[in-house]
Design an enzyme around this catalytic site. Structure first.
Site, PDB file in Angstrom:
ATOM      1  N   ALA A  65     -31.841  15.153  39.226  1.00 36.50           N
ATOM      2  CA  ALA A  65     -32.206  13.912  39.893  1.00 36.50           C
ATOM      3  C   ALA A  65     -33.149  13.175  38.956  1.00 36.50           C
ATOM      4  O   ALA A  65     -33.813  13.803  38.116  1.00 36.50           O
ATOM      5  CB  ALA A  65     -32.908  14.233  41.212  1.00 36.50           C
ATOM      6  N   GLY A 110     -30.434  18.590  40.319  1.00 36.41           N
ATOM      7  CA  GLY A 110     -29.359  17.859  40.993  1.00 36.41           C
ATOM      8  C   GLY A 110     -28.046  17.899  40.223  1.00 36.41           C
ATOM      9  O   GLY A 110     -26.972  17.794  40.824  1.00 36.41           O
ATOM     10  N   GLU A 113     -26.488  21.053  41.107  1.00 34.81           N
ATOM     11  CA  GLU A 113     -26.007  20.912  42.495  1.00 34.81           C
ATOM     12  C   GLU A 113     -24.729  20.085  42.567  1.00 34.81           C
ATOM     13  O   GLU A 113     -23.848  20.355  43.382  1.00 34.81           O
ATOM     14  CB  GLU A 113     -27.122  20.285  43.350  1.00 34.81           C
ATOM     15  CG  GLU A 113     -28.305  21.231  43.469  1.00 34.81           C
ATOM     16  CD  GLU A 113     -29.488  20.619  44.188  1.00 34.81           C
ATOM     17  OE1 GLU A 113     -30.075  19.652  43.644  1.00 34.81           O
ATOM     18  OE2 GLU A 113     -29.826  21.088  45.282  1.00 34.81           O
ATOM     19  N   GLU A 133     -36.373  23.143  39.729  1.00 36.40           N
ATOM     20  CA  GLU A 133     -37.196  22.365  40.658  1.00 36.40           C
ATOM     21  C   GLU A 133     -38.566  22.988  40.882  1.00 36.40           C
ATOM     22  O   GLU A 133     -39.563  22.281  41.025  1.00 36.40           O
ATOM     23  CB  GLU A 133     -36.484  22.211  42.009  1.00 36.40           C
ATOM     24  CG  GLU A 133     -35.343  21.198  42.008  1.00 36.40           C
ATOM     25  CD  GLU A 133     -34.008  21.781  41.589  1.00 36.40           C
ATOM     26  OE1 GLU A 133     -33.978  22.871  40.968  1.00 36.40           O
ATOM     27  OE2 GLU A 133     -32.990  21.145  41.892  1.00 36.40           O
TER      28      GLU A 133
HETATM   29  N1  CO8 Z   1     -34.809  12.448  35.220  1.00 36.81           N
HETATM   30  C1  CO8 Z   1     -35.149  11.348  34.523  1.00 36.81           C
HETATM   31  N2  CO8 Z   1     -35.091  11.284  33.159  1.00 36.81           N
HETATM   32  C2  CO8 Z   1     -34.656  12.376  32.513  1.00 36.81           C
HETATM   33  C3  CO8 Z   1     -34.304  13.565  33.188  1.00 36.81           C
HETATM   34  C4  CO8 Z   1     -34.373  13.556  34.609  1.00 36.81           C
HETATM   35  N3  CO8 Z   1     -34.011  14.600  35.348  1.00 36.81           N
HETATM   36  N4  CO8 Z   1     -33.934  14.478  32.264  1.00 36.81           N
HETATM   37  C5  CO8 Z   1     -34.063  13.909  31.067  1.00 36.81           C
HETATM   38  N5  CO8 Z   1     -34.511  12.640  31.208  1.00 36.81           N
HETATM   39  C6  CO8 Z   1     -34.801  11.674  30.147  1.00 36.81           C
HETATM   40  C7  CO8 Z   1     -36.096  12.009  29.427  1.00 36.81           C
HETATM   41  O1  CO8 Z   1     -37.208  11.522  30.141  1.00 36.81           O
HETATM   42  C8  CO8 Z   1     -35.860  11.300  28.117  1.00 36.81           C
HETATM   43  O2  CO8 Z   1     -36.107   9.937  28.295  1.00 36.81           O
HETATM   44  P1  CO8 Z   1     -37.077   9.129  27.268  1.00 36.81           P
HETATM   45  O3  CO8 Z   1     -36.353   9.245  25.951  1.00 36.81           O
HETATM   46  O4  CO8 Z   1     -37.133   7.757  27.822  1.00 36.81           O
HETATM   47  O5  CO8 Z   1     -38.368   9.857  27.285  1.00 36.81           O
HETATM   48  C9  CO8 Z   1     -34.375  11.455  27.867  1.00 36.81           C
HETATM   49  O6  CO8 Z   1     -33.802  11.755  29.140  1.00 36.81           O
HETATM   50  C10 CO8 Z   1     -34.035  12.559  26.905  1.00 36.81           C
HETATM   51  O7  CO8 Z   1     -34.648  13.754  27.371  1.00 36.81           O
HETATM   52  P2  CO8 Z   1     -35.624  14.663  26.477  1.00 36.81           P
HETATM   53  O8  CO8 Z   1     -36.251  13.843  25.406  1.00 36.81           O
HETATM   54  O9  CO8 Z   1     -36.517  15.411  27.403  1.00 36.81           O
HETATM   55  O10 CO8 Z   1     -34.538  15.634  25.818  1.00 36.81           O
HETATM   56  P3  CO8 Z   1     -34.811  17.133  25.302  1.00 36.81           P
HETATM   57  O11 CO8 Z   1     -33.594  17.512  24.548  1.00 36.81           O
HETATM   58  O12 CO8 Z   1     -36.121  17.246  24.654  1.00 36.81           O
HETATM   59  O13 CO8 Z   1     -34.872  18.018  26.650  1.00 36.81           O
HETATM   60  C11 CO8 Z   1     -34.184  18.723  28.839  1.00 36.81           C
HETATM   61  C12 CO8 Z   1     -33.755  18.123  27.486  1.00 36.81           C
HETATM   62  C13 CO8 Z   1     -34.625  20.168  28.664  1.00 36.81           C
HETATM   63  C14 CO8 Z   1     -32.957  18.648  29.750  1.00 36.81           C
HETATM   64  C15 CO8 Z   1     -35.359  17.874  29.398  1.00 36.81           C
HETATM   65  O14 CO8 Z   1     -34.984  16.499  29.377  1.00 36.81           O
HETATM   66  C16 CO8 Z   1     -35.710  18.207  30.809  1.00 36.81           C
HETATM   67  O15 CO8 Z   1     -36.348  19.225  31.077  1.00 36.81           O
HETATM   68  N6  CO8 Z   1     -35.321  17.345  31.766  1.00 36.81           N
HETATM   69  C17 CO8 Z   1     -35.637  17.519  33.155  1.00 36.81           C
HETATM   70  C18 CO8 Z   1     -34.768  18.579  33.760  1.00 36.81           C
HETATM   71  C19 CO8 Z   1     -35.142  18.820  35.192  1.00 36.81           C
HETATM   72  O16 CO8 Z   1     -36.224  19.254  35.524  1.00 36.81           O
HETATM   73  N7  CO8 Z   1     -34.163  18.552  36.082  1.00 36.81           N
HETATM   74  C20 CO8 Z   1     -34.332  18.764  37.472  1.00 36.81           C
HETATM   75  C21 CO8 Z   1     -34.907  17.558  38.108  1.00 36.81           C
HETATM   76  S1  CO8 Z   1     -35.401  17.881  39.772  1.00 36.81           S
HETATM   77  C22 CO8 Z   1     -34.019  17.694  40.642  1.00 36.81           C
HETATM   78  O17 CO8 Z   1     -32.954  17.483  40.166  1.00 36.81           O
HETATM   79  C23 CO8 Z   1     -34.271  17.830  42.107  1.00 36.81           C
HETATM   80  C24 CO8 Z   1     -33.038  17.613  42.932  1.00 36.81           C
HETATM   81  C25 CO8 Z   1     -33.404  17.505  44.359  1.00 36.81           C
HETATM   82  C26 CO8 Z   1     -34.314  16.342  44.562  1.00 36.81           C
HETATM   83  C27 CO8 Z   1     -34.565  16.130  45.962  1.00 36.81           C
HETATM   84  C28 CO8 Z   1     -35.712  15.179  46.050  1.00 36.81           C
HETATM   85  C29 CO8 Z   1     -36.142  14.976  47.436  1.00 36.81           C
END
Ligand code: CO8
Length: 259
Positions: A65, A110, A113, A133
């Site tokens: 998400a 997400g 999921e 999460e």
């Molecule tokens: N949301 C928003 N932006 C994201 C996300 C995300 N989930 N994942 C990556 N991005 C963005 C980064 O912020 C970055 O943007 P910017 O260049 O503007 O800073 C761009 O994508 C590239 O990402 P990275 O530079 O971080 O790339 P890396 O290769 O260094 O890392 C990873 C890749 C490991 C995938 C890293 O991006 C990461 O950890 N991302 C988050 C993963 C995560 O935690 N996902 C789960 C999110 S929580 C969720 O999904 C909950 C679902 C239920 C929600 C219910 C709410 C009520």
């Protein structure tokens, strides 16, 4: 078609890509709206036989998400977001034609999921599934606490849910999270071959199989078996069943009409 979803058509197959590569295809409101809209319209479109869902670019299926969108939410807003995501993913899970996730990279939160809501998952060796999460201080809100244990068992699911550990495509295949694992270059061909083998079968039978499996998992066994019997029986009123059985006896390929 919204820009956050791109579509390629080839005969009765549709390749649908979540297209926000700058955010690793993270699911924001626009993506949810586009998925909901597209699947709602595709359901009754007879020219569409099945879907391959994937992520644009090399790096991610869907990295979760959009964290930036929900970080400041109140509990009420979070409840609405969770319900909305569950509703859209429920639509995909109940979609009456095969939906295959081609998991090319990160499938986190997400994104994991979304893959779980698809009927089948084909992973590349570069895929990374995970439910991180808890690292954000939250739990999955779009179905992973329920669909993951149904797929890999309670113990494995809880390990992944509690540690947030990522599993690669090979491990995902070993634990039953992915149906197949292939080299990245072969991912779309493998997903397409699997979809094509489904599209050769009777479409009403595919629809019934998806519906009965979905319904039965939430029913006691005797009720689920009755659900199966009724769906089985209903297919005997179809021209497709006559065609399928006749084609077998005449040693030819069946030509199903979906009737
Ligand atoms: N949301 C928003 N932006 C994201 C996300 C995300 N989930 N994942 C990556 N991005 C963005 C980064 O912020 C970055 O943007 P910017 O260049 O503007 O800073 C761009 O994508 C590239 O990402 P990275 O530079 O971080 O790339 P890396 O290769 O260094 O890392 C990873 C890749 C490991 C995938 C890293 O991006 C990461 O950890 N991302 C988050 C993963 C995560 O935690 N996902 C789960 C999110 S929580 C969720 O999904 C909950 C679902 C239920 C929600 C219910 C709410 C009520």
């Amino acid at each position: 078609m919204s820009e956050v979803l791109t579509l390629q058509r080839d005969a009765r197959a549709v390749i649908l890509s979540v297209n926000r590569p700058q955010a690793l295809n993270a699911l924001n409101k626009e993506v949810f709206d586009a998925l909901d809209d597209w699947f709602a319209r595709a359901e009754g479109d007879p020219s569409i036989g099945g879907i391959i869902l994937t992520g644009a670019g090399e790096k991610a299926f869907v990295a979760g998400a959009d964290i930036k969108e929900f970080a400041d939410f109140t509990p009420e807003q979070a409840l609405a977001l969770s319900r909305r995501g569950q509703q859209v993913f429920g639509r995909i899970e109940r979609f009456p034609k095969p939906v295959i996730a081609a998991v090319n990279g990160f499938a986190l939160g997400g994104g994991c999921e979304l893959a779980l809501a698809c009927h089948v998952r084909v992973a590349s060796t570069r895929a990374r599934f995970g439910t991180p999460e808890v690292s954000l201080g939250v739990i999955p809100g779009y179905g992973a606490t329920q669909r993951l244990p149904r797929l890999v068992g309670k113990g494995r699911a809880l390990e992944l849910l509690l540690t947030g550990r990522m599993v690669d495509g090979t491990e995902a295949h070993r634990i039953g999270l992915a149906n197949a694992v292939v080299e990245p270059a072969d991912l779309m061909t493998a997903a397409r071959a699997m979809l094509d083998s489904m599209l050769e079968r009777g479409p009403l039978a595919l629809k019934a199989a998806i519906a009965v499996v979905n319904a039965g998992l939430d029913q006691p066994l005797d009720e689920a078996l009755e659900t199966e019997a009724e769906a089985f029986a209903a297919l005997f009123a179809t021209a497709d069943l006559r065609e399928g059985t006749r084609a077998f006896m005449e040693k030819r390929k069946a030509e199903f009409k979906g009737k």
